[in-house]
Design an enzyme around this catalytic site. Structure first.
Site, mmCIF file in Angstrom:
data_model
loop_
_atom_site.group_PDB
_atom_site.id
_atom_site.type_symbol
_atom_site.label_atom_id
_atom_site.label_comp_id
_atom_site.label_asym_id
_atom_site.label_seq_id
_atom_site.Cartn_x
_atom_site.Cartn_y
_atom_site.Cartn_z
ATOM 1 N N GLY A 213 45.502 71.857 58.219
ATOM 2 C CA GLY A 213 44.427 70.978 57.757
ATOM 3 C C GLY A 213 44.811 69.523 57.760
ATOM 4 O O GLY A 213 43.936 68.653 57.641
ATOM 5 N N ILE B 203 46.376 65.676 56.926
ATOM 6 C CA ILE B 203 46.176 64.732 55.830
ATOM 7 C C ILE B 203 44.757 64.819 55.281
ATOM 8 O O ILE B 203 44.533 64.830 54.073
ATOM 9 C CB ILE B 203 46.477 63.294 56.303
ATOM 10 N N GLY C 290 43.843 45.833 49.565
ATOM 11 C CA GLY C 290 43.083 46.312 50.703
ATOM 12 C C GLY C 290 41.754 46.892 50.269
ATOM 13 O O GLY C 290 41.702 47.683 49.327
ATOM 14 N N ALA D 225 37.965 51.604 53.409
ATOM 15 C CA ALA D 225 37.429 52.811 52.783
ATOM 16 C C ALA D 225 38.397 53.410 51.761
ATOM 17 O O ALA D 225 37.997 53.775 50.650
ATOM 18 C CB ALA D 225 37.086 53.833 53.860
ATOM 19 N N ALA E 91 46.761 49.867 50.136
ATOM 20 C CA ALA E 91 45.761 50.507 51.004
ATOM 21 C C ALA E 91 45.444 49.561 52.155
ATOM 22 O O ALA E 91 44.313 49.135 52.330
ATOM 23 C CB ALA E 91 44.508 50.848 50.206
ATOM 24 N N VAL E 92 46.475 49.225 52.923
ATOM 25 C CA VAL E 92 46.337 48.223 53.983
ATOM 26 C C VAL E 92 46.266 48.874 55.359
ATOM 27 O O VAL E 92 46.685 48.297 56.364
ATOM 28 C CB VAL E 92 47.496 47.207 53.921
ATOM 29 N N ASP F 295 43.698 60.196 65.024
ATOM 30 C CA ASP F 295 44.298 58.964 64.507
ATOM 31 C C ASP F 295 45.452 58.467 65.363
ATOM 32 O O ASP F 295 45.640 57.256 65.518
ATOM 33 C CB ASP F 295 44.807 59.185 63.076
ATOM 34 N N MET G 35 39.900 55.554 62.783
ATOM 35 C CA MET G 35 40.708 56.668 62.317
ATOM 36 C C MET G 35 39.915 57.488 61.307
ATOM 37 O O MET G 35 40.051 57.346 60.094
ATOM 38 C CB MET G 35 42.020 56.152 61.747
ATOM 39 N N HIS H 241 8.263 63.527 51.739
ATOM 40 C CA HIS H 241 8.079 62.746 50.514
ATOM 41 C C HIS H 241 8.081 63.682 49.318
ATOM 42 O O HIS H 241 7.499 64.761 49.380
ATOM 43 C CB HIS H 241 6.733 62.009 50.573
#
Length: 479
Positions: free
Chosen positions: A38, A40, A194, A197, A283-284, A325, A331, A458
């Site tokens: 599976g 990352i 960062g 996402a 988170a860069v 990736d 990615m 609707h």
């Protein structure tokens, strides 16, 4: 020596989906995995983060029960360990499912670390990583170290967190997404470096769970790849929740205390300040796992830490392919899956089209959610396109108001001359589920006329998609 038609190195979304499709096409197929089926995404990315964010979402609604006419007796709260336990349980369940799919499709699983020795041959050594997750045994029939051959070898080894010199994560005070996903406790304060996402999803999770969060982004807007208008709405919502956001700002230095970290930051005007928090998340971005695979010795071309491929996953070395990736941005798990299917179907000789990266949707599961596909307004103009832009606010949608989620926007961009849908950008409740409607429309080369004559149910949030199209042509009905 065991011979196969296709060997895939890596069992993330790209790898295992490609293996299944390969087996469906009649190829004798094997997949090599060093750590956990599976990859990352399933074990440390897409899936467990959504489980964490779901817990945060429920906690948010509990805190705002009064807004829905409801009453909760007593003090509400949470146990960080239980939130993490649920997240890990979700991953474990799906991890076991991948093993079942491999067995069902008669794909051999080779346990270990692969290295290409020449086109068509790999050597697998015993893995230095722990065998998958402890709660999931290695599937029956799994093979191990040895030499294996295949006419076609597909590299699908994924990516890992990017590390900036001088700002290296240490697993205690400075986290990557690995540590951020399994915190022993929710820190009282947090710096997120960062605002892509990964950074924004963790910032959203920890802020909802009570942490004081500061986001530092080197570029000029939060969520830099998104449309500027959508980004501005998201930023306003984040700041209303109490999140502090610094854009056009970089972290220049980090000092570690006993149980805290101090970041020295500087904006693009030269203004400096320090921010102290209990923890920091780096988170860069991510970089491809291209090392120790024998690619360089074979002469496989790479750029900026990723394998260079054509639209069908082929590298410059015959018989060697790359997907996902490790083959470069965007990615995203769904890009990896589709890229793998294109690759293996092209190997089979089926009539497939090269991937159009402009039609790959992006989703960020923060609160509010953000989703997009195609060109932003700025990029459409940069490309010299004459455009029509439509907008529709969540505040004018009955379903959004009933949900108590009336903050958001649907934005569509069309070519003024042809009516081609160039891009769609959304911020608000459940937009990650809505965006696929526009992806299908773009893939079918739908025009504004087709969308305007499509009946949307609707009351739904999806009605806003049609209203946004109508707005682009001066025909909006409910605003």
């Amino acid at each position: 020596m065991s011979a196969y038609d296709v060997i895939i190195i890596g069992s993330g979304p790209g790898g295992y989906v490609t293996a299944i499709r390969s087996a469906q096409l009649g190829f004798k197929t094997a997949i090599v995995e060093r750590e956990h089926l599976g990859g990352i995404c399933l074990n440390w990315g897409c899936i467990p983060t959504k489980a964490l964010l779901r817990s945060a979402e429920i906690y948010h609604y509990m805190q705002h029960a009064k807004d829905y006419g409801l009453k909760i007796e007593g003090k509400i709260g949470f146990e960080a360990a239980d939130v993490v336990k649920r997240s890990r349980g979700v991953s474990a369940r799906l991890n076991g499912g991948i093993g079942y799919l491999m067995k069902k499709n008669k794909v051999d699983v080779i346990w270990g670390e692969a290295k290409l020795t020449k086109p068509g041959e790999i050597i697998v050594a015993d893995s230095k990583k722990a065998p998958m997750l402890p709660q999931n045994p290695i599937p029956k029939g799994t093979q191990g170290a040895g030499t294996y051959t295949a006419r076609h070898i597909i590299v699908a080894t994924g990516a890992r967190p990017r590390v900036l010199p001088g700002l290296e994560p240490d697993g205690k005070l400075i986290w990557t997404y690995f540590e951020a996903m399994v915190p022993p406790a929710i820190p009282k304060s947090l710096i997120v470096m960062g605002s892509g996402a990964i950074g924004i999803e963790f910032a959203s999770f920890y802020r909802t769970m009570g942490a004081e969060v500061t986001v530092v982004e080197v570029l000029g807007q939060v969520m830099p790849v998104e449309d500027a208008e959508v980004s501005a709405i998201a930023r306003k919502a984040f700041e209303k929740q109490g999140m502090k956001i610094l854009t056009s700002t970089k972290v220049t230095k980090v000092e570690k205390g006993k149980d805290s970290v101090t970041a020295h930051v500087e904006d693009d005007k030269g203004n400096k300040q320090t921010i102290t928090a209990e923890r920091m998340i780096s988170a860069v971005g991510v970089v491809g796992n291209i090392e120790n695979l024998g690619l360089e010795a074979l002469g496989v071309k790479s750029e900026r830490g990723c394998v260079v491929i054509d639209g069908y996953g082929r590298t410059n070395v015959p018989g060697v392919y790359a997907i996902g990736d490790v083959a470069g941005p965007p990615m995203l798990a769904h890009k990896a899956e589709h890229e793998g299917v294109i690759c293996i179907e092209h190997i089979k000789g089926l009539p497939v089209h090269a991937m159009d990266k402009n039609k790959i949707p992006g989703c960020t599961y923060c609160h509010p959610q953000v989703a997009s596909v195609g060109l932003t307004e700025a990029r459409a103009k940069e490309a010299g396109r004459e455009i029509r832009v439509g907008r529709f606010s969540f505040a004018a949608n009955g379903k959004a108001i009933a949900l108590g989620e009336d903050n958001g926007l649907i934005k569509t961009i069309f070519d003024k001359k042809t009516g081609e849908l160039l891009g769609a950008h959304m911020v608000g409740a459940e937009v990650t589920e809505l965006i696929q409607g526009f992806v299908v429309a773009m893939n079918l080369e739908t025009t504004e006329e087709d969308l305007m004559h499509t009946i949307f149910p609707h009351p739904t949030l999806s009605e806003m998609m049609k209203e946004s199209v109508l707005d682009a042509y001066g025909r909006v009905l409910n605003a």
